[in-house]
Write a protein that holds these residues in place. Sequence first.
Motif, PDB file in Angstrom:
ATOM      1  N   GLY A   1      -1.835   9.369  18.146  1.00  0.00           N
ATOM      2  CA  GLY A   1      -1.097   9.351  16.929  1.00  0.00           C
ATOM      3  C   GLY A   1      -0.955   8.128  16.283  1.00  0.00           C
ATOM      4  N   GLN A   2      -0.799   7.121  17.002  1.00  0.00           N
ATOM      5  CA  GLN A   2      -0.573   5.530  16.312  1.00  0.00           C
ATOM      6  C   GLN A   2      -1.956   5.205  15.551  1.00  0.00           C
ATOM      7  N   ARG A   3      -3.184   5.778  16.281  1.00  0.00           N
ATOM      8  CA  ARG A   3      -4.332   5.375  15.471  1.00  0.00           C
ATOM      9  C   ARG A   3      -4.593   6.446  14.248  1.00  0.00           C
ATOM     10  N   LEU A   4      -4.090   7.612  14.167  1.00  0.00           N
ATOM     11  CA  LEU A   4      -3.930   8.162  13.065  1.00  0.00           C
ATOM     12  C   LEU A   4      -3.244   7.640  11.993  1.00  0.00           C
ATOM     13  N   LEU A   5      -2.106   7.246  12.433  1.00  0.00           N
ATOM     14  CA  LEU A   5      -1.101   6.547  11.511  1.00  0.00           C
ATOM     15  C   LEU A   5      -1.805   5.241  10.701  1.00  0.00           C
ATOM     16  N   ARG A   6      -2.436   4.422  11.644  1.00  0.00           N
ATOM     17  CA  ARG A   6      -3.175   3.410  11.251  1.00  0.00           C
ATOM     18  C   ARG A   6      -4.327   3.628  10.103  1.00  0.00           C
ATOM     19  N   GLU A   7      -5.001   4.929  10.565  1.00  0.00           N
ATOM     20  CA  GLU A   7      -5.871   5.188   9.447  1.00  0.00           C
ATOM     21  C   GLU A   7      -5.387   5.612   8.058  1.00  0.00           C
ATOM     22  N   GLY A   8      -4.123   6.501   8.174  1.00  0.00           N
ATOM     23  CA  GLY A   8      -3.270   6.840   7.182  1.00  0.00           C
ATOM     24  C   GLY A   8      -2.985   5.911   6.168  1.00  0.00           C
ATOM     25  N   VAL A   9      -2.313   4.742   6.946  1.00  0.00           N
ATOM     26  CA  VAL A   9      -1.836   3.570   6.276  1.00  0.00           C
ATOM     27  C   VAL A   9      -2.728   2.638   5.464  1.00  0.00           C
ATOM     28  N   ASP A  10      -4.078   2.734   5.919  1.00  0.00           N
ATOM     29  CA  ASP A  10      -5.004   2.027   5.298  1.00  0.00           C
ATOM     30  C   ASP A  10      -5.594   2.707   4.156  1.00  0.00           C
ATOM     31  N   MET A  11      -5.486   4.230   4.190  1.00  0.00           N
ATOM     32  CA  MET A  11      -5.928   4.838   3.024  1.00  0.00           C
ATOM     33  C   MET A  11      -4.888   4.842   1.952  1.00  0.00           C
ATOM     34  N   LEU A  12      -3.709   4.746   2.483  1.00  0.00           N
ATOM     35  CA  LEU A  12      -2.360   4.617   1.326  1.00  0.00           C
ATOM     36  C   LEU A  12      -2.557   3.363   0.830  1.00  0.00           C
ATOM     37  N   ALA A  13      -2.952   2.304   1.382  1.00  0.00           N
ATOM     38  CA  ALA A  13      -2.806   0.783   0.657  1.00  0.00           C
ATOM     39  C   ALA A  13      -3.841   1.195  -0.466  1.00  0.00           C
ATOM     40  N   GLU A  14      -5.301   1.442  -0.258  1.00  0.00           N
ATOM     41  CA  GLU A  14      -6.267   1.520  -1.173  1.00  0.00           C
ATOM     42  C   GLU A  14      -5.945   2.417  -2.212  1.00  0.00           C
ATOM     43  N   LEU A  15      -5.352   3.772  -1.886  1.00  0.00           N
ATOM     44  CA  LEU A  15      -4.993   4.797  -2.899  1.00  0.00           C
ATOM     45  C   LEU A  15      -3.910   4.079  -3.937  1.00  0.00           C
ATOM     46  N   GLN A  16      -2.957   3.407  -3.360  1.00  0.00           N
ATOM     47  CA  GLN A  16      -1.937   2.835  -4.050  1.00  0.00           C
ATOM     48  C   GLN A  16      -2.336   1.686  -5.022  1.00  0.00           C
ATOM     49  N   ARG A  17      -3.571   0.962  -4.724  1.00  0.00           N
ATOM     50  CA  ARG A  17      -4.082  -0.139  -5.508  1.00  0.00           C
ATOM     51  C   ARG A  17      -4.560   0.660  -6.533  1.00  0.00           C
ATOM     52  N   ARG A  18      -5.153   1.849  -6.369  1.00  0.00           N
ATOM     53  CA  ARG A  18      -5.880   2.572  -7.474  1.00  0.00           C
ATOM     54  C   ARG A  18      -4.765   3.122  -8.542  1.00  0.00           C
ATOM     55  N   LEU A  19      -3.839   3.743  -7.938  1.00  0.00           N
ATOM     56  CA  LEU A  19      -2.653   4.274  -8.515  1.00  0.00           C
ATOM     57  C   LEU A  19      -1.895   3.301  -9.585  1.00  0.00           C
ATOM     58  N   ALA A  20      -1.879   1.784  -8.972  1.00  0.00           N
ATOM     59  CA  ALA A  20      -1.232   0.885  -9.649  1.00  0.00           C
ATOM     60  C   ALA A  20      -2.118   0.639 -10.834  1.00  0.00           C
ATOM     61  N   ALA A  21      -3.505   0.502 -10.755  1.00  0.00           N
ATOM     62  CA  ALA A  21      -4.289  -0.143 -11.572  1.00  0.00           C
ATOM     63  C   ALA A  21      -4.484   0.911 -12.614  1.00  0.00           C
ATOM     64  N   ASP A  22      -4.513   2.256 -12.407  1.00  0.00           N
ATOM     65  CA  ASP A  22      -4.559   3.487 -13.294  1.00  0.00           C
ATOM     66  C   ASP A  22      -3.676   3.233 -14.064  1.00  0.00           C
ATOM     67  N   GLY A  23      -2.317   3.183 -13.547  1.00  0.00           N
ATOM     68  CA  GLY A  23      -0.941   3.025 -14.384  1.00  0.00           C
ATOM     69  C   GLY A  23      -0.463   4.157 -15.120  1.00  0.00           C
ATOM     70  N   THR A  24      -1.123   5.372 -14.923  1.00  0.00           N
ATOM     71  CA  THR A  24      -0.630   6.462 -15.822  1.00  0.00           C
ATOM     72  C   THR A  24       0.290   7.541 -15.017  1.00  0.00           C
ATOM     73  N   ARG A  25      -0.154   7.564 -13.776  1.00  0.00           N
ATOM     74  CA  ARG A  25       0.625   8.504 -12.683  1.00  0.00           C
ATOM     75  C   ARG A  25       1.547   7.708 -11.927  1.00  0.00           C
ATOM     76  N   GLY A  26       2.448   8.532 -11.414  1.00  0.00           N
ATOM     77  CA  GLY A  26       3.541   8.050 -10.455  1.00  0.00           C
ATOM     78  C   GLY A  26       3.779   8.956  -9.415  1.00  0.00           C
ATOM     79  N   VAL A  27       4.169   8.498  -8.171  1.00  0.00           N
ATOM     80  CA  VAL A  27       4.700   9.524  -7.114  1.00  0.00           C
ATOM     81  C   VAL A  27       6.029   9.435  -6.696  1.00  0.00           C
ATOM     82  N   LEU A  28       6.626  10.528  -6.688  1.00  0.00           N
ATOM     83  CA  LEU A  28       8.212  10.514  -6.069  1.00  0.00           C
ATOM     84  C   LEU A  28       8.068  11.193  -4.602  1.00  0.00           C
ATOM     85  N   LEU A  29       8.357  10.599  -3.659  1.00  0.00           N
ATOM     86  CA  LEU A  29       8.612  11.011  -2.251  1.00  0.00           C
ATOM     87  C   LEU A  29      10.082  11.237  -1.874  1.00  0.00           C
TER      88      LEU A  29
END
Length: 323
Positions: free
Chosen positions: A47-75
């Motif tokens: 599970g912890q390995r899966l979490l690390r994978e997810g966290v890495d993907m999240l970091a990259e996707l967040q960078r793209r979200l910020a660069a794109d600057g048109t959409r936002g996410v609310l959790l």
Amino acid sequence: MADELTRRARRIAEFIEPLRVPPGEKVDLGRDFDPRYKAGIKKKTDGQRLLREGVDMLAELQRRLAADGTRGVLLCLQALDAGGKDGTIRHVMTGVNPQGVHVAGFKVPSPEELAHDYLWRYANRLPRRGEIGIFNRSQYEEVLVVRVHPELLDRQRLPDPGGHKSVWKRRYRQINDWERYLTENGYSVVKVFLNLSKEEQRTRFLKRIDVPERNWKFSAADVRERAHWDDYQRAFSEMLSATSTRWAPWYVVPADRKWFARVCAAAVLVHTLIEIDPRYPDVGEAARRELAQAREQLVKEAPAGAPPDPYASSADAERRRKR
Ligand code: AMP
Ligand code: MG
């Protein structure tokens, strides 16, 4: 490479599918969701390995979200006391640029907040475009704690104090409409409920009492709230049934194992961002010409013996890889 990403995206979508509350379906927490479910993952380390994978993907996707600057996410994160909201936020968001994430916590409303309509304080803390906003408790408190303790509703100075019976249905509709408004304006809204069992809550409370470093997390009021367990389960079940929508679904995340809850929360966020598919903006022809001129200038300024442009070859390789 692209295939691997598509496969991962599909795996994540399948992983969270059983957690989603189908829009329009009447669910019963006790009957339909098991707080100890762990999707067949045998070991915590897996599970912890899966979490690390997810966290890495999240970091990259967040960078793209910020660069794109048109959409936002609310959790929106909801749970019973000791459900693990704080730890989930901490673990899932490690590795994400702190500038791109905003966490807003909601406690007992202040007099200023009570002097406004009930959604006012939530609307005030929404993420900007390009950001991930996390609500630690959310607009859903208004149909949970306020429902279990109707005297809280009296303090909200509604025009028809006699309307307690219809007020919850009305609020479900208002919250659904508000979330729809947000999605139509570029914000993806996802909602996670950390589903804890009564026994696991009991042992987590005891830990907060017995371990001195955790004492600060415990409040006697938590044990008083626990006495309303069944009322909360009912309020959660009704709320989940009424407010899981096509545009803003609820995910019921099994929370008796903290590591599993974190994997699920990360998966829900990654899935949401994959659906958005944010891209680094293409700067356009004019800007590209400017870049080329600036590059030429900088290359000319290279001192003797220094490589004129140490990145040129890696940029070429990157371009070839993308083609
Ligand atoms: P904590 O998150 O443990 O710091 O506790 C915050 C407390 O504020 C919880 O007991 C919530 O139920 C309570 N709370 C949050 N929102 C509201 C609200 N709208 N009305 C009344 N109580 C609330
Ligand atoms: Mg608390």
